[in-house]
Structures are given as structure tokens and as C-alpha cells.
Design a protein around this motif. Structure first.
Motif, PDB file in Angstrom:
ATOM      1  N   GLU A   2      10.546   5.185   1.023  1.00  0.00           N
ATOM      2  CA  GLU A   2      10.130   6.563   0.798  1.00  0.00           C
ATOM      3  C   GLU A   2      10.652   7.020  -0.552  1.00  0.00           C
ATOM      4  N   HIS A  16       0.847  -1.193   0.000  1.00  0.00           N
ATOM      5  CA  HIS A  16       0.000   0.000   0.000  1.00  0.00           C
ATOM      6  C   HIS A  16       0.878   1.235   0.000  1.00  0.00           C
ATOM      7  N   ALA A  17       0.357   2.291  -0.591  1.00  0.00           N
ATOM      8  CA  ALA A  17       1.182   3.478  -0.783  1.00  0.00           C
ATOM      9  C   ALA A  17       0.294   4.709  -0.857  1.00  0.00           C
ATOM     10  N   VAL A  52       5.013   7.206  -6.023  1.00  0.00           N
ATOM     11  CA  VAL A  52       4.229   7.287  -4.803  1.00  0.00           C
ATOM     12  C   VAL A  52       5.193   7.749  -3.713  1.00  0.00           C
ATOM     13  N   CYS A  73      -0.410   0.546   7.754  1.00  0.00           N
ATOM     14  CA  CYS A  73       0.860  -0.076   8.154  1.00  0.00           C
ATOM     15  C   CYS A  73       0.682  -0.833   9.462  1.00  0.00           C
ATOM     16  N   ASN A  94       5.273   7.377  -0.203  1.00  0.00           N
ATOM     17  CA  ASN A  94       5.761   6.305   0.659  1.00  0.00           C
ATOM     18  C   ASN A  94       4.958   5.042   0.422  1.00  0.00           C
ATOM     19  N   CYS A  95       5.573   3.950   0.725  1.00  0.00           N
ATOM     20  CA  CYS A  95       5.078   2.677   0.255  1.00  0.00           C
ATOM     21  C   CYS A  95       5.406   1.598   1.282  1.00  0.00           C
ATOM     22  N   SER A 148      -0.464   7.843  -2.966  1.00  0.00           N
ATOM     23  CA  SER A 148      -0.263   8.340  -4.327  1.00  0.00           C
ATOM     24  C   SER A 148      -0.788   9.763  -4.433  1.00  0.00           C
ATOM     25  N   PHE A 206      -2.540   5.942   5.736  1.00  0.00           N
ATOM     26  CA  PHE A 206      -1.380   5.105   5.394  1.00  0.00           C
ATOM     27  C   PHE A 206      -0.796   4.464   6.657  1.00  0.00           C
ATOM     28  N   THR A 249       9.580   6.702  -3.572  1.00  0.00           N
ATOM     29  CA  THR A 249       9.716   5.515  -4.403  1.00  0.00           C
ATOM     30  C   THR A 249       9.463   5.831  -5.872  1.00  0.00           C
ATOM     31  N   LYS A 252       9.277  -0.609   4.390  1.00  0.00           N
ATOM     32  CA  LYS A 252       8.716   0.699   4.070  1.00  0.00           C
ATOM     33  C   LYS A 252       9.742   1.482   3.274  1.00  0.00           C
TER      34      LYS A 252
END
Lengths: 232, 93
Positions: free
Chosen positions: B41, A80-81, B57, A144, B59-60, A83, A140, B43, B39
Motif C-alpha cells: 500500500e 497490478h495496481a 499507485v 488479486c 495499492n499494488c 493508479s 483491483f 507505494t 500486496k
């Protein structure tokens, strides 16, 4: 085990309220986010609904159509991110990738998305578009947090190792070469250690440091680097 | 545990995470946990033609179980230290 996205219709009350959770298995509601549109794969956004994040899954329920709702277990959320790039998607959103039963077929989604029949088990991407983009970062972080509550059941790090330790033991062990291995394993005793916090783990830093110190102090006689370290 | 410790040393470095679905994401390693959830950043997707929507994106979060490879910065690999650590892990296991 991988379930992917599925329909979700079980709501409290006369079908208008919150989702019915699996409380018997300890499922708890972590966060409710009203005003969230859902986008499945390459499809158009669906009408606005409410997002319910629980300790086990993400549930989205339509505000308009009471029988419309979707859910995906955190076990199936690969990624998940946040966007925010308008080129990636016009609205700022939480982007997720969903693991499906047969990942090989995922390339066919381009044709599927044109069809009227929606096969949820083939959906590999889901976007959640909150009407208030300032909520993205907190969403987000909740994602997490909940993802970390759901490690894979067949994870290598299993509790059945039964590592037994105490603070005293740890001190003792650190004095011996063999103990380094044990003290490293302490980390597996803390499965709830969330990703964001784990980096401040000073014990680990110390363990790594001691590992290096021990490298110099305790070399194995049978090892190849005898020549570099000279005679005893 | 070895790789958990090891990846934590790489926090702040640029890594490329390749997923089992062939997606490769490059970014700054923000954190890792004991399940090797990662995780990143800032990205970006390595193969942007194939995954245009994943462009930048911010952060992921990547589930550890879907990671196939992690490509490391060459100077982030201390071969001697890894060598010893793996030997210890093997002996202790």
C-alpha cells in the motif's frame, strides 16, 4: 510458458457476445465490467470495450470493432495496481505489467509504439480505464483474487510432498521439537488461501509463537550457543 | 514456508520489493500469501526517473514469481529467531 498479451477474437454467438472460455479446463467468468478503455504500452487509448475477468485470464473485447480483442493470462500479469495519480496517467486506471518472452527487449518499446505494426508479445504494460472510476477498487480486488488462483506451475510449494497430518497429530507434534517443522508445513495444505485473508490466520500466529517457545525449551546440545545457556 | 511466516510478521512495515525486471517498489506491506505474492500500500517507485508512470499507485499486487529481492526494515530482522528457524527448516527438510 510466458505468453504475454495476445489477440482474442473468439466470441459467443455471431461474434458479438462474451468471450468463449476454456470451460473444459475449468475456466469460469468471474466478473464483467462494461465501459472499459484499454491502453497498451505507450499507445493511445483504444475505443471503449468490455472487460471480462475469468479464473485464468483477463479478456478485453471492443464494443465497436467486433474482431478486436486482447487477452492475457494471469500467469503473465507480474503486477497490478490502482493508479489514481493524474501525473502517472490522466485517467484513474488499473495499471498492469505483463511478463513477456524476452524482457530484455522491453526498453525498445519506445520506438515500437511509434510504429503502426503492433507486436503484442512485446507489450509490457496495459492500463484498463473504467468509465466509472469508483469501480477501481473492486476491480483491483477481483484481479488479486484471480491472480491467487494462478500460482506458477513450477512453484516450490508442491503438493507432491504429501504431508500427512490431522488435528490430533498437530497437537502431538507440538509437544516435540520435530513437530514444529510439520506444523509449519500445514500451511502448504491450503493453497487457495487468498492473500487478504491469510493474515488473520491464527494457527500461523500460534505456530510462530510456539516456535519461539520451543526455542527456549529445546536447544540442541551440539549448538554453538551452549556458552550463553550454561550447563544442563 | 519459512519466508511466508516471516513476511507475515512484517505486515504493516515498510519494505522495498525489487522485481526481476529491475523495478523496485517501496511501500507498506499489506499482506503476503503462501506463493509470496505481495500486496503493498502507498507505494512509490524507487527509481522514479526510469518509471515515472508508476509514481504513487495506491495499492499494488506483485506476483511472487517476479520478485527478486525484498528489502526489509533493519529492526524487523530478528537474527536469532531467523537463525533458529532456518536451522529447523534445514533439519526438517
Amino acid at each position: 510458458m510466458v505468453m504475454g498479451l495476445r489477440r482474442f477474437t473468439e466470441r459467443i454467438g455471431e461474434g458479438a457476445g462474451e468471450p468463449i472460455l476454456d470451460a473444459d479446463n475449468g475456466e469460469e467468468l468471474m466478473h464483467v465490467q462494461p465501459g472499459v478503455a484499454i491502453v497498451l504500452g505507450n499507445r493511445a487509448p483504444e475505443s471503449v470495450g468490455t472487460l471480462y475477468i475469468t479464473t485464468k485470464q483477463v479478456v478485453w473485447l471492443s464494443d465497436v470493432e467486433k474482431e478486436r480483442g486482447y487477452a492475457v493470462n494471469f500467469l503473465s500479469v507480474s503486477l497490478h495496481a490502482v493508479s489514481r495519480d493524474p501525473e502517472a496517467y490522466p485517467s484513474p486506471c488499473i495499471y498492469t505489467q505483463i511478463e513477456t518472452e524476452d524482457d530484455d527487449d522491453e526498453d525498445s518499446e519506445g520506438s515500437d509504439s511509434e510504429c503502426n505494426t503492433l507486436d503484442l508479445s512485446k507489450i509490457t504494460e496495459m492500463r484498463l480505464v473504467p468509465s466509472d472510476p469508483s469501480q477501481l477498487d473492486s476491480l483491483f480486488n477481483i484481479f488479486c483474487e484471480c491472480a491467487e488462483l494462478n500460482p506458477d506451475p513450477n512453484e516450490e510449494i508442491e503438493e507432491e510432498h504429501n504431508w500427512i497430518f490431522s488435528a490430533d497429530q498437530m497437537e502431538d507434534d507440538n509437544a516435540a521439537t520435530d513437530g514444529v517443522d510439520d506444523s509449519e508445513c500445514l500451511l502448504s495444505e491450503n493453497p487457495a488461501n487468498p492473500i487478504g485473508y491469510s493474515n488473520g490466520n491464527h494457527d500461523l500466529a500460534r505456530t510462530v509463537l510456539e516456535l519461539q517457545i520451543n526455542d527456549q525449551r529445546f536447544e540442541d546440545a551440539e549448538e554453538m550457543d551452549r556458552d550463553t545457556n550454561g550447563g544442563h | 514456508m519459512l519466508f511466508f511466516s516471516y513476511f507475515k510478521d512484517l505486515v504493516g512495515r515498510e519494505v522495498t520489493v525489487e522485481l526481476k525486471n529491475d523495478l523496485a517498489i517501496r511501500g507498506t506491506l499489506h499482506s503476503v500469501d503462501q506463493y509470496l505474492n505481495i500486496k503493498l500500500e502507498n507505494t512509490r517507485v524507487v527509481d522514479q526517473d526510469k518509471y515515472p508512470h508508476m509514481l504513487s499507485v495506491r495499492n499494488c499486487f506483485i506476483r511472487g514469481s517476479v520478485v527478486r529481492y525484498v528489502q526489509l526494515p533493519p529492526d524487523g530482522v530478528d537474527i536469532d529467531l531467523l537463525h533458529d528457524a532456518t536451522r529447523r527448516e534445514a533439519r526438517g527438510g
